[in-house]
Design an enzyme around this catalytic site. Structure first.
Site, PDB file in Angstrom:
ATOM      1  CD  GLU A  80       9.470 -26.021  11.907  1.00  0.00           C
ATOM      2  OE1 GLU A  80      10.468 -25.524  11.620  1.00  0.00           O
ATOM      3  OE2 GLU A  80       8.919 -27.178  11.347  1.00  0.00           O
ATOM      4  CB  CYS A 142       3.385 -24.533   8.667  1.00  0.00           C
ATOM      5  SG  CYS A 142       1.977 -25.756   8.460  1.00  0.00           S
ATOM      6  CG  HIS A 166       5.779 -28.730  10.780  1.00  0.00           C
ATOM      7  ND1 HIS A 166       6.712 -27.450  10.404  1.00  0.00           N
ATOM      8  CD2 HIS A 166       4.528 -28.549   9.771  1.00  0.00           C
ATOM      9  CE1 HIS A 166       6.019 -26.866   9.488  1.00  0.00           C
ATOM     10  NE2 HIS A 166       4.944 -27.565   9.163  1.00  0.00           N
TER      11      HIS A 166
HETATM   12  N1  PCA Z   1       0.996 -28.051   6.972  1.00  0.00           N
HETATM   13  C1  PCA Z   1       1.341 -27.196   5.876  1.00  0.00           C
HETATM   14  C2  PCA Z   1       0.015 -26.188   5.732  1.00  0.00           C
HETATM   15  C3  PCA Z   1      -0.989 -26.705   6.660  1.00  0.00           C
HETATM   16  C4  PCA Z   1      -0.606 -27.780   7.606  1.00  0.00           C
HETATM   17  O1  PCA Z   1      -1.030 -28.594   8.279  1.00  0.00           O
HETATM   18  C5  PCA Z   1       2.802 -26.593   6.045  1.00  0.00           C
HETATM   19  O2  PCA Z   1       3.596 -27.457   6.620  1.00  0.00           O
HETATM   20  O3  PCA Z   1       2.971 -25.544   5.594  1.00  0.00           O
END
Ligand code: PCA
Length: 202
Positions: A80, A142, A166
């Site tokens: 990100e 996240c 991610h």
């Molecule tokens: N993904 C979520 C919250 C926990 C996770 O593993 C997110 O992308 O916000």
């Protein structure tokens, strides 16, 4: 040896398995490049996940922080670029549904990742693993954890790189879920190991 805090999340919403949990648990205690890994799993809870992250940073005193989250439906690894000062979204595991709230009243509108995200992308591509930079971590947990880590670093520990990656669903999750693309656990884990190596080289 330097210390890396590597966080993952517990399952949430319709995602009955969180592939970040297994990665973090398996890498806990391992040495990758110049880092010893401190793996920790965070709750999916707007009221506590940021506090948990900061408590781990204060206890471990890491040289760098990488947080991992599942992006169910994405088909690539996505480091990100930016976290924004917004909490908004679906219910967390405690049933909280914040709407348009700030994460930190006195915080900046956003913080850029201080991880070498372009070098991470280049490395994974060299290794034949699908990856691209993501320009939004969303406004759910996240983003919340990424923002809290970067806000803490800016305020207290400016030399500590921090940021968020991610990852797609694992095959195990995709079989249970039924409607999302997936990667093998081995490739997901290898991708994160490569990102940690790149961090050590930059
Ligand atoms: N993904 C979520 C919250 C926990 C996770 O593993 C997110 O992308 O916000």
């Amino acid at each position: 040896m330097k210390k890396l805090l590597l966080t993952g999340f517990e399952p949430f919403l319709s995602f009955t398995v969180n592939p970040t949990m297994r990665i973090v648990e398996e890498l806990n205690g391992q040495h990758i490049g110049e880092y010893e890994i401190y793996g920790r799993v965070l709750t999916v809870d707007f009221a506590s996940s940021g506090k948990e992250l900061l408590a781990h940073i204060e206890e471990i005193d890491p040289d760098a922080v990488i947080s991992l989250g599942l992006a169910g439906g994405r088909y690539k690894i996505t480091p990100e670029r930016i976290a924004i000062n917004v909490k908004d979204g679906a219910a967390d595991n405690e049933g909280h549904t914040p709407i348009d709230e700030s994460i930190q009243m006195e915080g900046e509108p956003g913080y850029f990742s201080t991880l070498p995200i372009r070098q991470m992308v280049n490395k994974l591509l060299e290794e034949g693993l699908p990856v691209s930079i993501s320009n939004t971590a969303g406004t759910y947990l996240c983003n919340n954890v990424m923002y809290e880590g970067l806000h803490y670093a800016k305020t207290n520990k400016p030399d500590m790189p921090a940021g968020f990656i991610h990852i797609p669903a694992s095959h195990e999750l995709a079989i249970q879920h039924g409607k999302i693309p997936s990667w093998s656990h081995a490739d997901l884990k290898k991708s994160i190991e490569l990102c940690i190596e790149v961090l050590g080289e930059n």
